[in-house]
Enzyme design. Structure first.
Site, PDB file in Angstrom:
ATOM      1  N   CYS A   1       7.602  -6.744   4.038  1.00  0.00           N
ATOM      2  CA  CYS A   1       6.450  -5.935   3.640  1.00  0.00           C
ATOM      3  C   CYS A   1       5.488  -6.737   2.770  1.00  0.00           C
ATOM      4  O   CYS A   1       4.877  -6.193   1.842  1.00  0.00           O
ATOM      5  CB  CYS A   1       6.867  -4.671   2.900  1.00  0.00           C
ATOM      6  SG  CYS A   1       7.756  -3.524   3.948  1.00  0.00           S
TER       7      CYS A   1
ATOM      8  N   ASP B   1       2.874  -3.059 -10.552  1.00  0.00           N
ATOM      9  CA  ASP B   1       3.952  -2.668  -9.644  1.00  0.00           C
ATOM     10  C   ASP B   1       5.243  -3.313 -10.147  1.00  0.00           C
ATOM     11  O   ASP B   1       5.470  -4.506  -9.960  1.00  0.00           O
ATOM     12  CB  ASP B   1       3.611  -3.149  -8.224  1.00  0.00           C
ATOM     13  CG  ASP B   1       4.748  -2.873  -7.246  1.00  0.00           C
ATOM     14  OD1 ASP B   1       5.786  -2.302  -7.662  1.00  0.00           O
ATOM     15  OD2 ASP B   1       4.604  -3.229  -6.063  1.00  0.00           O
TER      16      ASP B   1
ATOM     17  N   HIS C   1       3.293  -6.427  -2.262  1.00  0.00           N
ATOM     18  CA  HIS C   1       3.985  -5.630  -1.246  1.00  0.00           C
ATOM     19  C   HIS C   1       2.932  -4.790  -0.525  1.00  0.00           C
ATOM     20  O   HIS C   1       1.936  -4.392  -1.127  1.00  0.00           O
ATOM     21  CB  HIS C   1       4.991  -4.731  -1.972  1.00  0.00           C
ATOM     22  CG  HIS C   1       5.929  -3.990  -1.082  1.00  0.00           C
ATOM     23  ND1 HIS C   1       5.575  -2.830  -0.432  1.00  0.00           N
ATOM     24  CD2 HIS C   1       7.211  -4.234  -0.724  1.00  0.00           C
ATOM     25  CE1 HIS C   1       6.618  -2.386   0.261  1.00  0.00           C
ATOM     26  NE2 HIS C   1       7.616  -3.222   0.113  1.00  0.00           N
TER      27      HIS C   1
ATOM     28  N   LYS D   1      16.001   1.227  -5.923  1.00  0.00           N
ATOM     29  CA  LYS D   1      16.287  -0.187  -6.173  1.00  0.00           C
ATOM     30  C   LYS D   1      16.999  -0.410  -7.497  1.00  0.00           C
ATOM     31  O   LYS D   1      17.338  -1.530  -7.836  1.00  0.00           O
ATOM     32  CB  LYS D   1      14.976  -0.992  -6.162  1.00  0.00           C
ATOM     33  CG  LYS D   1      14.272  -1.019  -4.812  1.00  0.00           C
ATOM     34  CD  LYS D   1      13.142  -2.026  -4.813  1.00  0.00           C
ATOM     35  CE  LYS D   1      12.089  -1.719  -3.768  1.00  0.00           C
ATOM     36  NZ  LYS D   1      12.435  -2.176  -2.422  1.00  0.00           N
TER      37      LYS D   1
ATOM     38  N   GLN E   1      10.271  -4.370  -8.580  1.00  0.00           N
ATOM     39  CA  GLN E   1      11.320  -5.384  -8.600  1.00  0.00           C
ATOM     40  C   GLN E   1      11.604  -5.852 -10.026  1.00  0.00           C
ATOM     41  O   GLN E   1      12.355  -6.813 -10.212  1.00  0.00           O
ATOM     42  CB  GLN E   1      10.923  -6.594  -7.732  1.00  0.00           C
ATOM     43  CG  GLN E   1      10.731  -6.281  -6.263  1.00  0.00           C
ATOM     44  CD  GLN E   1      12.051  -6.015  -5.535  1.00  0.00           C
ATOM     45  OE1 GLN E   1      13.136  -6.284  -6.051  1.00  0.00           O
ATOM     46  NE2 GLN E   1      11.952  -5.465  -4.329  1.00  0.00           N
TER      47      GLN E   1
HETATM   48  C1  LIG Z   1       7.302  -5.127  -5.064  1.00  0.00           C
HETATM   49  C2  LIG Z   1       7.491  -3.817  -4.375  1.00  0.00           C
HETATM   50  N1  LIG Z   1       6.543  -2.886  -4.484  1.00  0.00           N
HETATM   51  C3  LIG Z   1       6.654  -1.673  -3.908  1.00  0.00           C
HETATM   52  C4  LIG Z   1       7.749  -1.363  -3.160  1.00  0.00           C
HETATM   53  C5  LIG Z   1       7.792  -0.021  -2.505  1.00  0.00           C
HETATM   54  O1  LIG Z   1       8.867   0.756  -2.965  1.00  0.00           O
HETATM   55  P1  LIG Z   1       9.223   2.053  -2.124  1.00  0.00           P
HETATM   56  O2  LIG Z   1       9.477   1.594  -0.719  1.00  0.00           O
HETATM   57  O3  LIG Z   1      10.432   2.610  -2.758  1.00  0.00           O
HETATM   58  O4  LIG Z   1       8.030   2.940  -2.178  1.00  0.00           O
HETATM   59  C6  LIG Z   1       8.782  -2.319  -3.022  1.00  0.00           C
HETATM   60  C7  LIG Z   1       9.997  -2.062  -2.230  1.00  0.00           C
HETATM   61  O5  LIG Z   1      10.040  -1.843  -1.056  1.00  0.00           O
HETATM   62  C8  LIG Z   1       8.634  -3.567  -3.629  1.00  0.00           C
HETATM   63  O6  LIG Z   1       9.574  -4.507  -3.506  1.00  0.00           O
END
Ligand SMILES: Cc1ncc(COP(=O)(O)O)c(C=O)c1O
Ligand SMILES: Cc1ncc(COP(=O)(O)O)c(C=O)c1O
Lengths: 150, 415, 415, 150
Positions: free
Chosen positions: C373, C207, C130, C233, C210
């Protein structure tokens, strides 16, 4: 939480003032500015004196006074037991109702049971006890004393 | 008492103010400088958001995503209007005022000339700052080698600006100071400081955390470059803060946090960034909290910031007068209601503030005790801590009376 | 279908799932990888917090402050237990996963040896990250001169680890990778990567944005040094994220944001910092949001993460099968339900994802379209964007059927 | 939002393909990957040709086709008016209901009125128009042409 006993010790602290000692420590509770300077004097493993000077809230001041009452004249091993029992009580979040056995050990210090319900104040009550532990470690040789306490 | 709001009506909007504590004691909430309570209107906006519109914002083509985005960006419009920002794109949502201030400090550390803070340059703050406007600058100074300087305080709790020309010099890159002190209540003379900063070409950052909730805000009139404040002190939710910054600066300065939402295009080798404000909003933003802050602003506007200011001034005037009647009570900070906000710190003889606060609490009166995240002020006045009572639009003269009575009880208790 | 949850009962907990869009179309919410919906239990916890307990946390001696602190710190306990953290002090609350990842990157940039990332060292990520796990490392690399390296992808949407020994070397200081990809759905082989990282003494950051919402989490079993995820999420509010880090590291690493709450003692000349987790929580934290996240965890636990995983696996298996029936539909990512999460990206012939998404939306079906993203993944597979359907504990086979029917309609519409 | 007219242009784009031109630009919408390469050919201030090649959603593709229909053969000043009217319509957030006068100017392009309600799609509809404006500025001498448009 302000038991009569605590207020009495606060208004008329026992053993306050700095006297001759084997080691001196200065402890601070940064969140509220409570401060204590504390000296211990040993005679072998017998506590001859615990003298102190400090500023702070009624709880920290009364606790130092109670400490002086309880520990002076005791053997180190007994003092340790008292300190640990007091620590246990203070960390109980109000869940320990002191029984007779505990009262026997802690005497006036059981009055602090109510303080354990107030996380913000527990540190105040423990300030002088932590200082005593630290000073004792210094007076009797740090690492060694520490290990026995752990 | 002239100037007072209809607090009876207003208090009905705040469910928590009905609460009783310690077995039936009516809650007297005088800790508003720490955080404000929330009106039902804000709680309803939060619930409605989650029950009807919740989605991730930006780039979605489905109904919920479009609606959530419109609500989130609508909140930005409300904030922009509330502070009279020239452009909505100058309003950055952060998690709190502390993040806003750290954002400024970090941008300047990574910036190119002419903004760059480095070993040749100086940073200016004051001795009455909240830790959140001290530590970010200490960290920046450590990391860049810049020199940190500050204005001292006078005995009556005001900034000592007598040496302003020595403090703010040609080397100064940024002057960051609080508009209303959270510990002393002092309202600072913005114009004098801004004028000098402009003379030497330094940027100005204003910490308005204790101002935005209590008085009309006009970032253009302040003539600052950055203004930071926080949602939870102004009837909004926790988890949301604001940084306003001048558009050209936001365009020129580098991003701080990297991630989703703040980019234009990403490849493994390099990325380009979205225009402000998005450049500074990495990741999923505090969407519901922005919506809640928007509802808080609607609520405050429905009463009127002028009238809130007048109400608090009247309450503060009354409080200053009544507190003067308490023996051994010493106000730390301005002793009149002139140029002061609705937070009053004091000491009570030798009784430690922790004891004052605890005994007041037993009577249902919530005040804050300690150094109020402004320890240098305590050091300056040689005290370990203070007791602080702080008011808001729902505070009443009767609550001041309760405080004064409570303090009498404290004195008898420890007397 | 074996393994399914009682979605009829579960859906009653989520008010928004009753919503109708576009004049009476039932909402089919398949955008769960972007954000989840919130159960009534979480909304109630938020309201109750604000209506009864709201106060600023830590250091307060009044009832509300004690209660709010207990609730906030209680939420930390819940998170610690949820991820099987050895100590509650290893759980840091942030505003979202992006902040958590930036926090790690910044700590390592300012750290002393042996953790320090500088021009002599290397950072390793993957091509399926991401943006929130790419840009912070690009920024760190730019700022420190470190080299950024990454694992590529195989044609079927998995990490290409064939050159692992060349990618992760003695120079590697940190390996940061996604546990479950938000665009491909791939579940990555943690053990292989961690083993190699440990061989060369590199730190590992995972990370889990998900993963945490969808499967049992055990940070000790993962053997990582840092794990990041985000509240919104996983049935929690927006505005809250988590960073878990190993205690010794949190002790040794420098702070990131400075301000209230994160200090031990402050003077104008220097400050010392509180122990972790507070060292990394500057300013008023997202108190209500932490409480809400705690309620979300209670909710998820009441159903059981094992059972949620089984449900989603069954739904994903069914979806993969049904989607294979749609002519011209090509899944981007693993084409079976093995080692994959509940997010499925696909292309539909030449029809642009924006059009797919919009026409689905007109039928009440909410999916996400775009690069999610994770633009490097789109570049890798030579596509401008994908359509992504993603599921959660309340998703039903009937919703998959609706999606498949909707896609037929899209094909006819643009056919 | 998918008017018949839009779908028709999408399925059978007018004037698609790159032909000879005075200037060429390449514009991208990074959020969705829509891309267009567009060339303009001028004869004095008359638009002789707008040729293009691109990939993207139906809205961006149809919009380019409509642009080609509307602008080829026009005088620059008229083309500018059309472009500005289209921009106004697209930025109206669904609040402008095209009247006869607008329909006279925009012809088929009024079909995009519904798109203006979808912020995420407005950029798609404008992609080719922004590219045309940019290419025109290049073909006729940047700064000068820019100033007139502003
Ligand atoms: C795999 C992953 N990492 C990081 C994020 C970032 O999360 P957030 O936007 O809540 O900071 C997301 C979601 O947008 C994600 O799906
Ligand atoms: C003057 C001032 N500045 C900054 C802050 C920091 O705000 P927050 O804790 O919401 O980041 C506060 C409040 O705590 C404050 O009173």
């Amino acid at each position: 939480m302000y038991q009569e006993v605590i207020l009495d010790h606060y208004k008329n602290p026992h053993g306050r003032g700095l006297r001759d000692g084997d080691a001196e420590v200065h402890h601070v509770n940064p969140t509220c500015g409570d401060e204590i300077t504390l000296r211990v004097k040993y005679d072998g493993t017998t506590i001859r004196d615990v003298s102190y000077e400090g500023q702070g809230c009624s709880i920290s001041q009364a606790s130092a006074s109670v400490l002086n009452d309880l520990l002076v004249g005791k053997e180190l091993a007994d003092a340790r037991q008292i300190q640990e029992t007091f620590l246990e009580l203070m960390q109980s979040k109000g869940k320990i109702e002191p029984d007779d056995a505990m009262e026997e050990i802690l005497e006036d210090a059981v009055a602090f049971a109510g303080v354990s319900k107030y996380p913000a104040r527990v540190k105040c009550a423990l300030l002088s006890w932590m200082a005593w532990k630290d000073a004792t470690a210094q007076a009797l040789g740090g690492a060694d004393a520490e290990r026995k306490t752990a | 008492m002239p100037g007072l709001l209809d607090t009876e009506a207003i208090r009905k909007d705040f469910p928590i103010l009905d609460r009783q504590v310690h077995d039936g004691k009516k809650l007297v909430y005088l800790d508003n400088a720490a955080t404000s309570q929330k009106p039902r209107q804000v709680l309803d906006a939060l619930s409605e958001y989650y029950e009807r519109y919740n989605a991730n914002v930006h780039r979605g083509v489905h109904v919920l995503a479009e609606e959530a985005t419109a609500l989130y960006e609508g909140a930005r419009d409300k904030v922009a209007e509330f502070i009279n920002a020239p452009s909505r794109d100058e309003v950055i949502f952060t998690k709190n005022a502390s993040e806003s201030l750290n954002l400024v400090a970090n941008m300047l550390g990574w910036a190119d000339e002419p903004y760059r803070v480095d070993a040749e340059t100086e940073i200016v703050i004051t001795e009455m700052e909240h830790h959140s406007n001290i530590v970010p600058w200490q960290l920046l100074a450590q990391r860049t080698g810049a020199k940190l300087k500050w204005f001292g305080l006078t005995d009556d709790g005001r900034l000592d600006l007598s040496n302003i020309d020595e403090i703010i010099t040609e080397k100064t890159k940024i002057v960051s100071f609080v508009l209303v002190s959270n510990i002393l209540g002092t309202v600072n003379p913005v114009e004098t400081i801004v004028r000098r900063a402009q003379e030497v070409g330094a940027l100005v950052c204003i910490d308005a955390s204790q101002a935005a909730p209590h008085m009309p805000m006009d970032v253009q009139a302040l003539q600052a470059d950055f203004v930071a404040f926080t949602g939870h002190k102004m009837c909004g939710p926790t988890g949301i803060g604001v940084l306003w910054g001048r558009q050209e600066l936001l365009e020129d300065l580098p991003p701080f946090l990297g991630g989703g939402e703040m980019i234009e295009t990403v490849s493994m080798h390099s990325s380009t960034y979205a225009p402000a404000p998005h450049k500074f909003e990495a990741g999923t933003p505090p969407v519901a909290q922005a919506v809640g802050l928007g509802a808080a602003i609607d609520y405050l506007n429905s009463i009127g910031m002028d009238r809130i200011l007048a109400h608090e001034h009247a309450i503060t005037e009354y409080a200053v007068k009544r507190l003067a009647e308490v023996p051994d009570l010493k106000i730390i900070g301005p002793t009149t209601a002139e140029d002061r906000g609705a937070a009053i710190s004091f000491t009570l003889g030798d009784i430690h503030p922790h004891d004052v606060g605890q005994v007041l609490d037993e009577q249902g009166i919530a005040v804050r005790v300690g150094h109020h995240c402004a320890r240098p002020v305590c050091l300056r006045y040689g005290i370990p801590a203070t007791t602080r009572a702080s008011f808001y639009l729902y505070s009443t003269p009767a609550e001041i009376d309760a405080l004064v009575e409570g303090l009498e009880h404290v004195r008898n208790f420890f007397g």
